[in-house]
Design a protein around this motif. Structure first.
Motif, PDB file in Angstrom:
ATOM      1  N   THR A 184       0.855  -0.948   0.134  1.00 14.96           N
ATOM      2  CA  THR A 184      -0.241  -0.058   0.003  1.00 14.96           C
ATOM      3  C   THR A 184       0.602   1.173  -0.154  1.00 14.96           C
ATOM      4  N   PHE A 185       0.650   2.403  -0.698  1.00 14.09           N
ATOM      5  CA  PHE A 185       1.074   3.598  -1.280  1.00 14.09           C
ATOM      6  C   PHE A 185       0.368   4.515  -0.165  1.00 14.09           C
ATOM      7  N   GLU A 186       0.537   5.672  -0.276  1.00  8.58           N
ATOM      8  CA  GLU A 186      -0.158   6.966  -0.676  1.00  8.58           C
ATOM      9  C   GLU A 186      -1.888   6.992   0.506  1.00  8.58           C
ATOM     10  N   HIS A 187      -1.388   6.680   2.072  1.00 13.73           N
ATOM     11  CA  HIS A 187      -2.944   6.626   2.417  1.00 13.73           C
ATOM     12  C   HIS A 187      -3.760   4.679   2.182  1.00 13.73           C
ATOM     13  N   GLY A 188      -3.003   3.919   2.117  1.00 11.26           N
ATOM     14  CA  GLY A 188      -3.981   3.458   1.199  1.00 11.26           C
ATOM     15  C   GLY A 188      -3.770   1.963   2.867  1.00 11.26           C
TER      16      GLY A 188
END
Length: 96
Positions: free
Chosen positions: A46-50
């Motif tokens: 996960t990336f960017e607030h995932g």
């Protein structure tokens, strides 16, 4: 015609028994309505607030077919089995 993709990202799972009951009904309902599972659980980065929770990706012949599957009687029965056992973000998107 562009394919339709059903993307399910789980925010949280609060009842594993309800999720299991849902899965027993949802899988066959989705397949019966033309869906093909491309990703179902497994490893997630996960990336960017995932949120690093379960993710499901299902392919359909079109967005309309994916929406019909979601609204089908069989899938709605699966949703009743899930009840409030998980909080999810479900999207149906058009392929390119």
């Amino acid at each position: 015609m562009s394919k339709g993709y059903w993307v399910g990202c789980y925010r949280s799972i609060s009842n594993n028994d309800a999720l299991s009951n849902y899965a027993k009904l949802a899988g066959p309902a989705i397949i019966e309505n033309g869906g093909r599972f491309l990703a179902r659980g497994g490893k997630v980065e996960t990336f960017e607030h995932g949120l690093n929770e379960r993710t499901v990706l299902i392919e359909f012949e079109s967005v309309a077919a994916a929406v019909l599957a979601y609204n089908s009687e069989q899938y709605q029965e699966a949703l009743q089995a899930l009840a409030d056992g998980a909080e999810r973000d479900i999207r149906i998107v058009e392929g390119v």
